[in-house]
Design an enzyme around this catalytic site. Structure first.
Site, PDB file in Angstrom:
ATOM      1  N   CYS A  95       0.880  -1.176   0.000  1.00 30.59           N
ATOM      2  CA  CYS A  95       0.000   0.000   0.000  1.00 30.59           C
ATOM      3  C   CYS A  95       0.913   1.220   0.000  1.00 30.59           C
ATOM      4  O   CYS A  95       2.052   1.126  -0.458  1.00 30.59           O
ATOM      5  CB  CYS A  95      -0.966  -0.017   1.179  1.00 30.59           C
ATOM      6  SG  CYS A  95      -0.176   0.016   2.814  1.00 30.59           S
ATOM      7  N   PHE A  96       0.463   2.367   0.493  1.00 31.49           N
ATOM      8  CA  PHE A  96       1.288   3.558   0.371  1.00 31.49           C
ATOM      9  C   PHE A  96       2.522   3.514   1.269  1.00 31.49           C
ATOM     10  O   PHE A  96       3.656   3.677   0.818  1.00 31.49           O
ATOM     11  CB  PHE A  96       0.480   4.820   0.664  1.00 31.49           C
ATOM     12  CG  PHE A  96       1.282   6.085   0.475  1.00 31.49           C
ATOM     13  CD1 PHE A  96       1.769   6.416  -0.781  1.00 31.49           C
ATOM     14  CD2 PHE A  96       1.583   6.911   1.539  1.00 31.49           C
ATOM     15  CE1 PHE A  96       2.542   7.561  -0.975  1.00 31.49           C
ATOM     16  CE2 PHE A  96       2.345   8.058   1.358  1.00 31.49           C
ATOM     17  CZ  PHE A  96       2.823   8.382   0.103  1.00 31.49           C
TER      18      PHE A  96
END
Length: 362
Positions: A95-96
């Site tokens: 994810c980020f």
């Protein structure tokens, strides 16, 4: 199970498939080669959870997230990850920042009996690694710049070289006023990420010298990395010399024959008309530099060529139009620019002579 992975170099070298669970809006801004966007939340869900987090804190936002992504929605998203892993058993997850979203996705996969490793630090850490590689480009490679007039076949020759990187290909643009392609240009972030991939892979092949096509500070809407500009501006320049008739042939094939085929395959209702308008728009963009008289002349040549193609299904009429553009627009610009950089020029020759020269110096 909470396995993490941060050997970013191996991801690049092995072209490791990746599952990006960020929202589509994040993926569109920038992603990595071989990454599939299979989000844990869509854009609307992410927006709502972000507002909840801002107003009510992490616990409430997490609670809302589990409520929004549950039941059949959750099952479909987990199944999408499983399907991807079935085709790509070595896939990694991110994810980020490598935080809650990828951790939750990892645990949901575990519930289904599937083990997947996630990137430590997520997208941000991997992107940082790639940017660092770009920053130190000049310490790892000696660049050679391949120049030559428009239509000389530089890109064709680059694709034959193991130690070359096609910047225009990475940017999805042909690097000229007529260079816009039917598909959107690569984003700036993706251009940088993809370029870093290529550099790392070339380094791991043991290459020390790389050949690049002669480019300015930007290719269409994409800008060269800051670390490249001073290095490339001082690099040795080899000039590919190609006879004008061959240049006309190459340019005609790329910008007319193959371009029309691309527009046809894209499924436009009137593909020929759309291609025609793209060329007319490109000519209008260079009107000021051409001047009114030459602009009128080149437009007339193009109009005549269009009519001949409609009458006879022949591309021959475009040869005069291409020759006019090369000799009255591109060549004067090239001559002016190359004169300013004459001290960089170390060799001039045909495609075969250029190939032999580069093989000697590397």
């Amino acid at each position: 199970m909470n396995e993490l992975f941060d050997d970013f170099k191996s991801i690049v070298v092995n072209n490791t498939p990746l599952i990006d669970v960020r929202a589509p809006v994040e993926f569109k801004k920038g992603s990595f080669l071989h990454a599939a966007n299979l989000p844990i939340m869509n854009d609307e869900e992410r927006h709502d959870i972000g507002i909840c987090y801002k107003n009510n804190g992490n616990a409430k936002a997490l609670e809302l997230g589990h409520r929004l992504v549950s039941g059949n929605i959750k099952e479909k998203r987990v199944q999408a990850w499983i399907d991807f892993m079935d085709s790509n058993p070595d896939a990694l997850l991110y994810c980020f920042r490598g935080g809650q979203r990828s951790k939750i996705a990892q645990s949901w996969m575990q519930e289904k009996g599937r083990k997947i490793v996630r990137l430590k630090g997520g997208y941000k850490a991997f992107r940082g690694y790639l940017l660092n590689e770009l920053e130190h480009f000049n310490q790892q490679f000696k660049p050679i710049i391949l120049g030559g007039r428009t239509g000389s076949g530089k890109t064709i020759e680059l694709k034959k070289m193991q130690n070359a990187i096609d910047l225009e290909g990475l940017a999805n643009h042909r690097g000229s006023s007529f260079g816009q392609k039917i598909t959107p240009q690569t984003s700036q972030i993706n251009f940088e990420n993809n370029l870093a991939y290529r550099l790392i892979q070339k380094r791991e092949e043991g290459l020390k010298t790389l050949v690049f096509e002669d480019e300015g500070k930007h290719i269409g809407t994409v800008f060269m990395p800051d670390s490249f500009i001073p290095v490339m501006s001082k690099a040795p320049l080899v000039i590919l010399e190609t006879p004008i008739d061959k240049r006309i042939e190459i340019t005609l094939d790329e910008y007319v024959v193959k371009a029309q085929e691309v527009y046809e395959s894209a499924g436009f209702t009137d593909a020929f008309k759309v291609w025609q308008e793209s060329i007319e728009n490109a000519m209008y963009r260079i009107k000021k530099r051409l001047g009114n008289q030459k602009y009128s002349e080149v437009c007339m040549l193009f109009k005549n060529a269009l009519e001949e193609q409609k009458r006879n299904s022949s591309f021959d009429g475009y040869k005069e139009w291409v020759a006019y553009l090369l000799q009255n627009y591109y060549d004067p610009m090239y001559d002016y620019q190359i004169q300013k950089r004459s001290k960089q020029v170390v060799f001039k020759g045909s495609a075969e002579e250029i190939k032999e020269y580069i093989e000697r110096v590397i």
